[in-house]
Design a protein around this motif. Structure first.
Motif, short mmCIF file in Angstrom:
data_model
loop_
_atom_site.label_atom_id
_atom_site.label_comp_id
_atom_site.label_asym_id
_atom_site.label_seq_id
_atom_site.Cartn_x
_atom_site.Cartn_y
_atom_site.Cartn_z
N PRO A 49 -1.27 11.78 2.89
CA PRO A 49 -0.29 10.72 3.17
C PRO A 49 -0.97 9.38 3.35
N ILE A 50 -0.20 8.32 3.19
CA ILE A 50 -0.68 6.97 3.49
C ILE A 50 -0.77 6.86 5.02
N ARG A 51 -1.96 6.58 5.51
CA ARG A 51 -2.18 6.46 6.95
C ARG A 51 -1.93 5.02 7.37
N VAL A 52 -1.00 4.82 8.30
CA VAL A 52 -0.58 3.47 8.68
C VAL A 52 -0.80 3.24 10.17
N LEU A 53 -1.36 2.07 10.48
CA LEU A 53 -1.50 1.62 11.86
C LEU A 53 -0.57 0.43 12.06
N ILE A 54 0.21 0.44 13.14
CA ILE A 54 1.14 -0.65 13.45
C ILE A 54 0.53 -1.52 14.55
N ALA A 55 0.42 -2.82 14.32
CA ALA A 55 -0.12 -3.74 15.33
C ALA A 55 0.89 -4.85 15.58
N ASP A 56 1.49 -4.84 16.77
CA ASP A 56 2.46 -5.86 17.16
C ASP A 56 2.56 -5.86 18.67
N VAL A 92 2.11 7.59 10.42
CA VAL A 92 1.71 6.54 11.36
C VAL A 92 0.64 7.13 12.28
N VAL A 93 -0.56 6.56 12.23
CA VAL A 93 -1.70 7.14 12.97
C VAL A 93 -2.00 6.40 14.26
N GLY A 94 -1.24 5.35 14.57
CA GLY A 94 -1.47 4.66 15.83
C GLY A 94 -0.66 3.39 15.94
N GLU A 95 -0.54 2.91 17.18
CA GLU A 95 0.13 1.65 17.48
C GLU A 95 -0.78 0.82 18.37
N ALA A 96 -0.85 -0.48 18.10
CA ALA A 96 -1.68 -1.39 18.89
C ALA A 96 -0.83 -2.55 19.38
N ALA A 97 -1.04 -2.92 20.65
CA ALA A 97 -0.25 -4.00 21.25
C ALA A 97 -0.94 -5.35 21.18
N ASP A 98 -2.18 -5.39 20.70
CA ASP A 98 -2.88 -6.66 20.53
C ASP A 98 -3.93 -6.51 19.44
N ILE A 116 9.41 -3.68 18.26
CA ILE A 116 9.07 -3.78 16.84
C ILE A 116 8.13 -2.65 16.44
N ARG A 117 7.15 -2.35 17.29
CA ARG A 117 6.26 -1.23 16.99
C ARG A 117 7.06 0.07 16.86
N ALA A 118 7.99 0.27 17.79
CA ALA A 118 8.79 1.50 17.77
C ALA A 118 9.66 1.55 16.51
N GLY A 119 10.23 0.41 16.14
CA GLY A 119 11.08 0.37 14.96
C GLY A 119 10.30 0.66 13.69
N PHE A 120 9.15 0.00 13.54
CA PHE A 120 8.32 0.23 12.36
C PHE A 120 7.85 1.69 12.30
N THR A 121 7.46 2.22 13.46
CA THR A 121 6.99 3.60 13.50
C THR A 121 8.09 4.57 13.11
#
Length: 229
Positions: A8-15, A36-42, A20-25
């Protein structure tokens, strides 16, 4: 990094906004062939997680604490970085004046924050496949807002690599610089979509550029902006 049928395409969300992170995820996590392999807040956390988890695509906000999205993009995909992830920058163009800096930092695509879920999904798949994504509206707005930064103060010196392009390749280059999609270029030049893709690949090779975004920057810095003839 291209999408694989097996992986799969491995995606990291940074916001920095949790909603917005939750929505994108939620949107991306529900898609086949996307993980989705992770979320970053900064931005600092984005760089750390990207280096740990090796995503194919980082969906990167511009305005974040600790380290902004431009600096984080350069750290992950700037000059000299080996095997960089593809960076999809999320921006509200009317307020963010960093699009040109993101181009130079190594971003592969741009997504407006008011984009639809289907546009987000398509954008991630596009940059993961190795194509650059730069919306015509963004490209044209970029020219209006950053003309002085994009274009040299004096007439540019001719790049000898330009002489290796055929007249039709120059037409395609100008159209790309104007923000035209492959479909628009094909229609304007009365050629097939596959032929446009071939021309784009040849232009990248001849000008020693990484992707379509770099072509846009190169064309405007060289003074070759404007529509296809």
């Amino acid at each position: 990094m291209a999408e694989s049928s097996a992986e799969p395409i491995r995606v990291l969300i940074a916001d920095d906004q949790a909603v917005i992170r939750a929505g994108f995820t939620t949107i991306l996590g529900a898609q086949p062939g996307v993980a989705v392999v992770g979320e970053a807040a900064d931005g600092g956390e984005a760089v750390r997680l990207a280096r740990e988890r090796h995503p194919d695509v980082v969906v990167m906000d511009v305005r974040m604490p600790v380290l902004d999205g431009i600096a984080a993009t350069e750290a992950l995909a700037g000059p000299g970085v080996e095997d960089p992830p593809r960076i999809l920058v999320v921006t509200t163009f009317d307020y963010d004046h960093y699009v040109y800096d993101a181009l130079r930092a190594g971003a592969s695509g741009f997504l407006l924050k008011d984009s639809t879920p289907s546009q987000l999904i398509e954008a991630v798949r596009t940059v993961a496949a190795g194509d650059a994504l730069i919306a015509p509206t963004l490209t044209r707005a970029l020219l209006g807002h950053f003309a002085e930064r994009l274009l040299p103060a004096s007439a540019p010196e001719a790049d000898p690599r330009l002489a290796t392009l055929t007249p039709r390749e120059l037409d395609v280059l100008r159209a790309m610089a104007n923000g035209d999609s492959n479909a628009e270029i094909a229609a304007a030049l009365v050629i097939s979509h596959e032929t446009v893709k071939t021309y784009v690949s040849r232009i990248l090779l001849k000008l020693e550029l990484r992707d379509r975004v770099q072509v846009v920057v190169y064309a405007h810095r060289s003074g070759l902006f404007g529509p296809a003839r």
